[in-house]
Write a protein that holds these residues in place. Structure first.
Motif, PDB file in Angstrom:
ATOM      1  N   THR A 180       6.952 129.685  48.980  1.00 33.26           N
ATOM      2  CA  THR A 180       7.497 129.711  50.330  1.00 33.26           C
ATOM      3  C   THR A 180       6.387 129.360  51.310  1.00 33.26           C
ATOM      4  O   THR A 180       5.226 129.758  51.115  1.00 33.26           O
ATOM      5  N   PHE A 181       6.747 128.620  52.330  1.00 33.41           N
ATOM      6  CA  PHE A 181       5.833 128.312  53.432  1.00 33.41           C
ATOM      7  C   PHE A 181       6.506 128.752  54.722  1.00 33.41           C
ATOM      8  O   PHE A 181       7.702 128.508  54.920  1.00 33.41           O
ATOM      9  N   ASP A 182       5.774 129.419  55.613  1.00 31.70           N
ATOM     10  CA  ASP A 182       6.355 129.752  56.911  1.00 31.70           C
ATOM     11  C   ASP A 182       5.351 129.497  58.023  1.00 31.70           C
ATOM     12  O   ASP A 182       4.158 129.304  57.787  1.00 31.70           O
ATOM     13  N   GLY A 183       5.868 129.428  59.254  1.00 26.99           N
ATOM     14  CA  GLY A 183       5.030 129.154  60.417  1.00 26.99           C
ATOM     15  C   GLY A 183       5.729 128.182  61.343  1.00 26.99           C
ATOM     16  O   GLY A 183       6.962 128.088  61.368  1.00 26.99           O
ATOM     17  N   HIS A 184       4.941 127.411  62.096  1.00 26.88           N
ATOM     18  CA  HIS A 184       5.504 126.384  62.973  1.00 26.88           C
ATOM     19  C   HIS A 184       6.028 125.216  62.139  1.00 26.88           C
ATOM     20  O   HIS A 184       5.458 124.874  61.101  1.00 26.88           O
ATOM     21  N   ARG A 185       7.090 124.595  62.587  1.00 30.76           N
ATOM     22  CA  ARG A 185       7.791 123.576  61.813  1.00 30.76           C
ATOM     23  C   ARG A 185       6.848 122.459  61.345  1.00 30.76           C
ATOM     24  O   ARG A 185       6.827 122.101  60.163  1.00 30.76           O
ATOM     25  N   GLY A 186       6.049 121.905  62.239  1.00 28.26           N
ATOM     26  CA  GLY A 186       5.165 120.809  61.859  1.00 28.26           C
ATOM     27  C   GLY A 186       4.152 121.230  60.813  1.00 28.26           C
ATOM     28  O   GLY A 186       3.888 120.499  59.843  1.00 28.26           O
TER      29      GLY A 186
ATOM     30  N   VAL B 209       4.472 123.689  58.626  1.00 26.48           N
ATOM     31  CA  VAL B 209       5.177 123.919  57.368  1.00 26.48           C
ATOM     32  C   VAL B 209       5.479 122.593  56.668  1.00 26.48           C
ATOM     33  O   VAL B 209       5.245 122.444  55.460  1.00 26.48           O
ATOM     34  N   ASP B 210       5.993 121.619  57.416  1.00 32.86           N
ATOM     35  CA  ASP B 210       6.319 120.320  56.817  1.00 32.86           C
ATOM     36  C   ASP B 210       5.078 119.665  56.218  1.00 32.86           C
ATOM     37  O   ASP B 210       5.135 119.096  55.112  1.00 32.86           O
TER      38      ASP B 210
ATOM     39  N   GLU C  54       4.455 118.931  52.099  1.00 38.78           N
ATOM     40  CA  GLU C  54       4.151 117.596  51.595  1.00 38.78           C
ATOM     41  C   GLU C  54       2.799 117.562  50.878  1.00 38.78           C
ATOM     42  O   GLU C  54       2.645 116.909  49.834  1.00 38.78           O
ATOM     43  N   ARG C  55       1.823 118.271  51.413  1.00 43.70           N
ATOM     44  CA  ARG C  55       0.501 118.320  50.775  1.00 43.70           C
ATOM     45  C   ARG C  55       0.607 118.929  49.378  1.00 43.70           C
ATOM     46  O   ARG C  55       0.032 118.428  48.415  1.00 43.70           O
ATOM     47  N   VAL C  56       1.377 120.000  49.246  1.00 40.89           N
ATOM     48  CA  VAL C  56       1.509 120.667  47.952  1.00 40.89           C
ATOM     49  C   VAL C  56       2.337 119.824  46.990  1.00 40.89           C
ATOM     50  O   VAL C  56       2.122 119.854  45.774  1.00 40.89           O
ATOM     51  N   ARG C  57       3.282 119.040  47.524  1.00 42.75           N
ATOM     52  CA  ARG C  57       4.052 118.138  46.658  1.00 42.75           C
ATOM     53  C   ARG C  57       3.110 117.228  45.862  1.00 42.75           C
ATOM     54  O   ARG C  57       3.222 117.101  44.634  1.00 42.75           O
ATOM     55  N   LYS C  58       2.175 116.612  46.551  1.00 43.37           N
ATOM     56  CA  LYS C  58       1.251 115.685  45.891  1.00 43.37           C
ATOM     57  C   LYS C  58       0.389 116.412  44.864  1.00 43.37           C
ATOM     58  O   LYS C  58       0.158 115.923  43.754  1.00 43.37           O
ATOM     59  N   LEU C  59      -0.085 117.601  45.229  1.00 39.89           N
ATOM     60  CA  LEU C  59      -0.939 118.362  44.321  1.00 39.89           C
ATOM     61  C   LEU C  59      -0.176 118.820  43.081  1.00 39.89           C
ATOM     62  O   LEU C  59      -0.693 118.758  41.965  1.00 39.89           O
TER      63      LEU C  59
END
Length: 466
Positions: free
Chosen positions: A279-285, A287-288, A292-297
């Motif tokens: 899960t990621f939380d915080g401000h929308r930008g 979080v997005d 995406e960064r974790v997707r690549k990793l």
């Protein structure tokens, strides 16, 4: 030691809140699992600090054991009245007393449920981060075990959100520690000493909790991996990438399959050997960007897919399976729940060791837990073993698992506490000097050992209760 019923009736004048002997419901003699049992002469439902103080003063004068209790969700026997005496139930002290927007704190009684605090503060635009799996636990119980949960990787544990406590010592003395101030270098940190003490040092009667602003958005991601080792190693890469995930949970496929049968929800990629749920939380930008960064990793680290749970219904279903894993296991077999902690870098090696132990011992073992902080939830299943065989083999395998965890630099519990069930392993693996210091503190605050005696770290001593 004798129980003066009239003396208790003078303290608790409402007879519906004072039960004796056979009138005490059977569940109050145990914990959530109901396997460890004890008996008590009296059950008190307290409604105020004054009542708690009077009951403890009476118990101290008469050397009567007292077992504090909240919602009864404990898993390690901390609420079992092994020495008889009085069960002191705090569950009806369940009021939310005050929300202070200026200091971002909330004052509650110990019996208020975690889920009620979370819902209330979120409705007011705030956020209480501690999030153990059992949302129907009490705040007092959470503090008594320093409960952690799924958000600990980003936000920390219950200890990090307790600003102040009102407690009653074993002799009835009311003590207030901490407060709304952020910093405090004034003497010993008594508040921190009481957090996680499992009702062995004092009874909590009021809690001052720290709040955060409610996050703008939250996104969950399910990442299937071919095997657990690949998934855990990928987690280490994710944690080093400063992507700031709120939760990083791991689940072996074999326990997810039980969760699916129990809940009726099906996970994507059923051929996966394991899943990491983030899960990621915080401000929308922010979080997005992190998603995406974790997707690549994750994909570079061997993930079979990267499934962003953008549909709230799907996300809720996926998390519902994770939250029901213990119940899913219980539906197929009696089991012993373990919450060992090892260094994050040792998580994969420890689970590999457990899987090898499962093969060599013939006892079914299922693992899941908090990959972000090394907290492994392990279920050892009884299967069709008779009582004697189950107790013998369970004890042997538990000893092997705990010894390995300590060898790796781990500890006996991350959030369940020690109570009765894990006590032998704590006492065996913890340095004698540490146990001695903890017992000296116990002796100072509860010299007669009336509070939850001989649980957790407490060893027997001359003059204490037998």
């Amino acid at each position: 030691m004798g129980m003066d019923r009239q003396a208790l009736r003078r303290i608790i004048t409402d007879e519906s809140r004072l039960l004796f002997d056979s009138a005490i419901p059977v569940e109050y003699g145990s914990d959530a699992l109901g396997r460890l049992r004890g008996d008590a002469e009296a059950l008190v439902f307290a409604l105020s600090t004054e009542e708690v103080s009077a009951v403890l003063r009476y118990a101290s004068i008469n050397r009567i054991p007292v077992t504090p209790r909240g919602a009864g969700t404990n898993l390690v026997g901390s609420t079992v009245p092994v020495h008889g005496g009085i069960i002191l139930d705090l569950s009806r002290m369940n009021r939310i007393l005050a929300l202070d927007r200026n200091t971002m704190t909330i004052t509650v009684e110990p019996g208020v449920l975690l889920q009620d605090v979370q819902a209330y503060v979120e409705g007011e635009g705030f956020f209480y981060p501690p999030d153990p799996g059992e949302k129907a636990s009490t705040i007092g119980g959470n503090i008594s075990t320093n409960a952690g949960g799924m958000r600990a990787v980003k936000y920390g544990v219950t200890r990090d959100y307790v600003r102040g406590l009102e407690v009653v010592l074993a002799d009835g003395t009311v003590l207030r520690v901490g407060g709304k101030q952020v910093k405090d270098a004034s003497g010993l940190p008594l508040k921190q000493l009481l957090i996680g003490s499992e009702g062995t040092l004092a009874v909590i009667t009021q809690c001052l909790l720290r709040l955060l602003p409610k996050p703008e958005t939250s996104v969950s991601v399910l990442v299937p991996y071919p095997d657990l080792d690949t998934g855990i190693r990928s987690v280490l890469t994710i944690l080093r990438a400063d992507a700031n995930p709120t939760a990083v949970e791991f689940m072996e496929r074999k326990i997810v399959a039980l969760g699916e049968e129990f809940s009726g929800v099906r996970y994507p990629c059923p051929a996966a050997g394991s899943y990491i749920l983030l899960t990621f939380d915080g401000h929308r930008g922010e979080v997005d960007d992190n998603v995406e960064r974790v997707r690549k990793l994750a994909l570079a680290g061997g993930a079979a897919d990267y499934i962003v749970l953008s549909d709230p219904g799907q996300a809720a279903d996926i998390w519902r399976v994770r939250g029901a894993l213990v119940k899913a296991v219980e539906a197929v077999s009696e089991q012993e729940p373990v919450d060992i902690v090892v260094p994050i870098s040792q998580t994969a090696a420890f689970i590999g060791f457990i899987n090898a132990l499962e093969q060599s011992s013939g006892m079914r073992m299922l693992s899941f837990g908090h990959a972000g902080d090394g907290n492994v939830h392990l279920c050892m299943l009884r299967g069709d073993r008779d009582e004697q065989t189950w107790e013998r083999e369970l004890r042997k395998n538990m000893e092997i698992a705990y010894a390995k965890a300590y060898q790796m630099g781990g500890v006996a519990s991350g959030e369940h506490g020690i109570g009765l069930a894990k006590r032998p392993y704590l006492l065996r693996e913890t340095p004698a000097e540490n146990i001695m210091v903890m017992n000296r503190i116990k002796d100072a605050l509860d010299p007669l050992h009336i509070l939850n005696d001989q649980k957790s770290y407490i060893t027997a001593r001359d003059g204490a209760l037998d």
